[in-house]
Write an enzyme that holds these catalytic residues in place. Structure first.
Site, PDB file in Angstrom:
ATOM      1  N   ARG A  15       0.827  -1.202   0.000  1.00 16.89           N
ATOM      2  CA  ARG A  15       0.000   0.000   0.000  1.00 16.89           C
ATOM      3  C   ARG A  15       0.869   1.263   0.000  1.00 16.89           C
ATOM      4  O   ARG A  15       2.053   1.217   0.301  1.00 16.89           O
ATOM      5  CB  ARG A  15      -0.928   0.018   1.217  1.00 16.89           C
ATOM      6  CG  ARG A  15      -2.025  -1.013   1.190  1.00 16.89           C
ATOM      7  CD  ARG A  15      -2.774  -1.114   2.505  1.00 16.89           C
ATOM      8  NE  ARG A  15      -1.972  -1.763   3.550  1.00 16.89           N
ATOM      9  CZ  ARG A  15      -2.398  -1.988   4.785  1.00 16.89           C
ATOM     10  NH1 ARG A  15      -3.617  -1.582   5.140  1.00 16.89           N
ATOM     11  NH2 ARG A  15      -1.628  -2.598   5.666  1.00 16.89           N
ATOM     12  N   LYS A  74       1.821   1.725   7.515  1.00 19.64           N
ATOM     13  CA  LYS A  74       2.171   0.872   8.656  1.00 19.64           C
ATOM     14  C   LYS A  74       3.154   1.586   9.580  1.00 19.64           C
ATOM     15  O   LYS A  74       3.774   2.582   9.226  1.00 19.64           O
ATOM     16  CB  LYS A  74       2.779  -0.446   8.172  1.00 19.64           C
ATOM     17  CG  LYS A  74       1.784  -1.334   7.426  1.00 19.64           C
ATOM     18  CD  LYS A  74       0.556  -1.668   8.261  1.00 19.64           C
ATOM     19  CE  LYS A  74       0.863  -2.580   9.423  1.00 19.64           C
ATOM     20  NZ  LYS A  74      -0.343  -2.916  10.214  1.00 19.64           N
ATOM     21  N   TYR A  93      -0.825   3.922  10.997  1.00 19.89           N
ATOM     22  CA  TYR A  93      -1.214   2.897  11.965  1.00 19.89           C
ATOM     23  C   TYR A  93      -0.006   2.605  12.853  1.00 19.89           C
ATOM     24  O   TYR A  93       1.091   2.354  12.351  1.00 19.89           O
ATOM     25  CB  TYR A  93      -1.629   1.601  11.258  1.00 19.89           C
ATOM     26  CG  TYR A  93      -2.968   1.665  10.556  1.00 19.89           C
ATOM     27  CD1 TYR A  93      -4.152   1.844  11.265  1.00 19.89           C
ATOM     28  CD2 TYR A  93      -3.047   1.530   9.174  1.00 19.89           C
ATOM     29  CE1 TYR A  93      -5.376   1.901  10.615  1.00 19.89           C
ATOM     30  CE2 TYR A  93      -4.263   1.577   8.514  1.00 19.89           C
ATOM     31  CZ  TYR A  93      -5.428   1.773   9.240  1.00 19.89           C
ATOM     32  OH  TYR A  93      -6.633   1.828   8.599  1.00 19.89           O
ATOM     33  N   HIS A  95      -0.548   0.761  16.369  1.00 16.89           N
ATOM     34  CA  HIS A  95      -0.844  -0.457  17.139  1.00 16.89           C
ATOM     35  C   HIS A  95       0.226  -0.704  18.201  1.00 16.89           C
ATOM     36  O   HIS A  95       0.831  -1.780  18.276  1.00 16.89           O
ATOM     37  CB  HIS A  95      -0.972  -1.666  16.205  1.00 16.89           C
ATOM     38  CG  HIS A  95      -2.125  -1.578  15.245  1.00 16.89           C
ATOM     39  ND1 HIS A  95      -3.435  -1.671  15.650  1.00 16.89           N
ATOM     40  CD2 HIS A  95      -2.158  -1.384  13.904  1.00 16.89           C
ATOM     41  CE1 HIS A  95      -4.232  -1.546  14.600  1.00 16.89           C
ATOM     42  NE2 HIS A  95      -3.481  -1.365  13.529  1.00 16.89           N
ATOM     43  N   GLU A 117      -5.653   4.205  14.075  1.00 16.00           N
ATOM     44  CA  GLU A 117      -6.591   3.284  14.721  1.00 16.00           C
ATOM     45  C   GLU A 117      -7.283   3.857  15.947  1.00 16.00           C
ATOM     46  O   GLU A 117      -8.262   3.278  16.425  1.00 16.00           O
ATOM     47  CB  GLU A 117      -5.889   1.970  15.085  1.00 16.00           C
ATOM     48  CG  GLU A 117      -4.876   2.052  16.214  1.00 16.00           C
ATOM     49  CD  GLU A 117      -3.474   2.383  15.743  1.00 16.00           C
ATOM     50  OE1 GLU A 117      -2.534   2.218  16.537  1.00 16.00           O
ATOM     51  OE2 GLU A 117      -3.314   2.821  14.570  1.00 16.00           O
TER      52      GLU A 117
END
Length: 375
Positions: A15, A74, A93, A95, A117
């Site tokens: 992506r 990411k 993101y 996480h 997120e």
């Protein structure tokens, strides 16, 4: 503001965080956009398309060095930690709950880490997590069906069954965005689908909208034990904003499952809801524990990069523009964005990860009140 778009370097991540349409939107507002060479290759977006939209193409070091705002897909990888500048805004993101080294590195970097997120709309929804949850939920059934095939190590079960042979049983733990999309695809393929959730209102809603081959069940230890014995494919679809996913299936419970059954743990980014979950990659996506096939790719939507890139950037672009226009003032004025702020110039501003990793918690409001505008 200078907006930088690095190429994603996580294993098998195809992506890209900004499309040429996004470049046009930013350039029209007077911002400078620098895109790393071949950043869009995985989505089949050529450098020339970015140049035509108004972006500059540069090497990776130039992108990170010049950008005030880094937009990614990411979380930063270890090789990227040293490229992050104090005060730099990094929007991606993260996480954090599943990655302690990343947490410590971002605190040390002095950057502003705004996590897709945890950006939360006034109605409680997660607008930047939703599109990728939709993709991952649907993809979980596609991948689960593949690994149920006997040559892939599975039981050799067709989800739909055929006349005279009953369909597979799919169990989905969690009735949120991931779960509802997994159920939608599994039910459409003709499987018998159990969906488990602790929220009875949610179960009533799902019972109303889905066909008769979808059975809603209250999630508790007893029900889960029964479901594990029956299911051919188990989907982990539990999410708690900003926190580690709860472990709902233990190693000892795998013995309840049929040999060759498959688990797809979509919660892997948040640590997984299956005790035996460990992150895998698209190149090496599965492993077997006690006869059960585990699929736990940590960036599932990357496999369908074209669909995922456009779905993600449709959602993120308005926030990217707002941050580029206003800098930290965007966080001050927009509660949704402010809830996305996890780490701020060395301070931890999300209580769940502060508690998990032993940091002092400082509210985003208190931190921002003490800072000058970056706009």
């Amino acid at each position: 503001m200078v907006v930088g778009v690095p190429k994603e370097i996580k294993s098998d991540e195809y992506r890209v965080a900004l499309t040429p349409a996004g470049v046009i939107s930013l350039c029209q507002r007077g911002h400078r956009v620098i895109v790393e060479s071949s950043a869009g290759a995985g989505t089949h977006i050529a450098d020339e398309a970015y140049i035509e939209a108004g972006a500059e193409i540069a090497d990776v070091e130039s992108v990170w060095r010049q950008a005030d705002l880094i937009v990614k897909v990411k979380e930063p990888q270890a090789v990227e930690y040293g490229r992050i500048k104090p005060g730099q805004l990094v929007f991606t993101y993260f996480h954090f709950a599943a990655d302690e080294p990343l947490m410590h590195a971002m605190v040390k970097s002095g950057a502003y880490c705004i996590a897709y997120e945890t950006v939360e709309a006034p109605n409680g929804s997660l607008p930047l997590l939703t599109p990728m949850s939709e993709v991952a939920g649907r993809l979980s059934i596609q991948e689960g069906a593949k690994y149920l095939e006997r040559p892939m190590g599975g039981r050799g079960v067709l989800l739909s069954g055929v006349p005279g042979v009953k369909p597979a049983i799919v169990a989905v733990i969690g009735g949120g965005v991931v779960g509802i999309n997994a159920v939608k695809v599994a039910a459409g393929m003709g499987a018998t689908v159990y969906v488990l959730d602790v929220n009875l209102d949610r179960l009533r809603y799902l019972d109303d909208i889905f066909p008769d081959n979808v059975i809603t069940l209250h999630s508790n230890a007893g029900t889960l034990r029964e479901v594990l014995q029956e299911c051919d494919l188990l989907i982990g679809a539990v999410y708690i904003t900003g926190a580690r996913a709860p472990v709902l299936v233990t190693r000892s419970q795998l013995s309840l499952m049929k040999p060759g059954s498959v688990i797809v743990d979509v919660c892997v980014d948040q640590g997984g809801c299956i005790e035996t979950t460990k992150p895998t990659t698209h190149r090496d996506p599965v492993y077997v524990v006690d006869g059960v096939v585990h699929y736990a790719v940590a960036n599932m939507p990357g496999a369908v990069a074209h669909t995922s890139t456009y779905a993600l950037t449709n959602a993120t672009l308005p926030y990217v523009v707002r941050i580029a226009d206003q800098g930290l003032d965007a966080l001050r004025s927009d509660l949704s964005l402010r809830r996305g702020l996890n780490v701020a110039a060395g301070q931890v501003t999300l209580s769940a990860i502060a508690e998990q990793f032993g940091y002092d918690f400082v509210s985003a409001e208190n931190h921002l009140a003490a800072q000058p505008s970056l706009a």
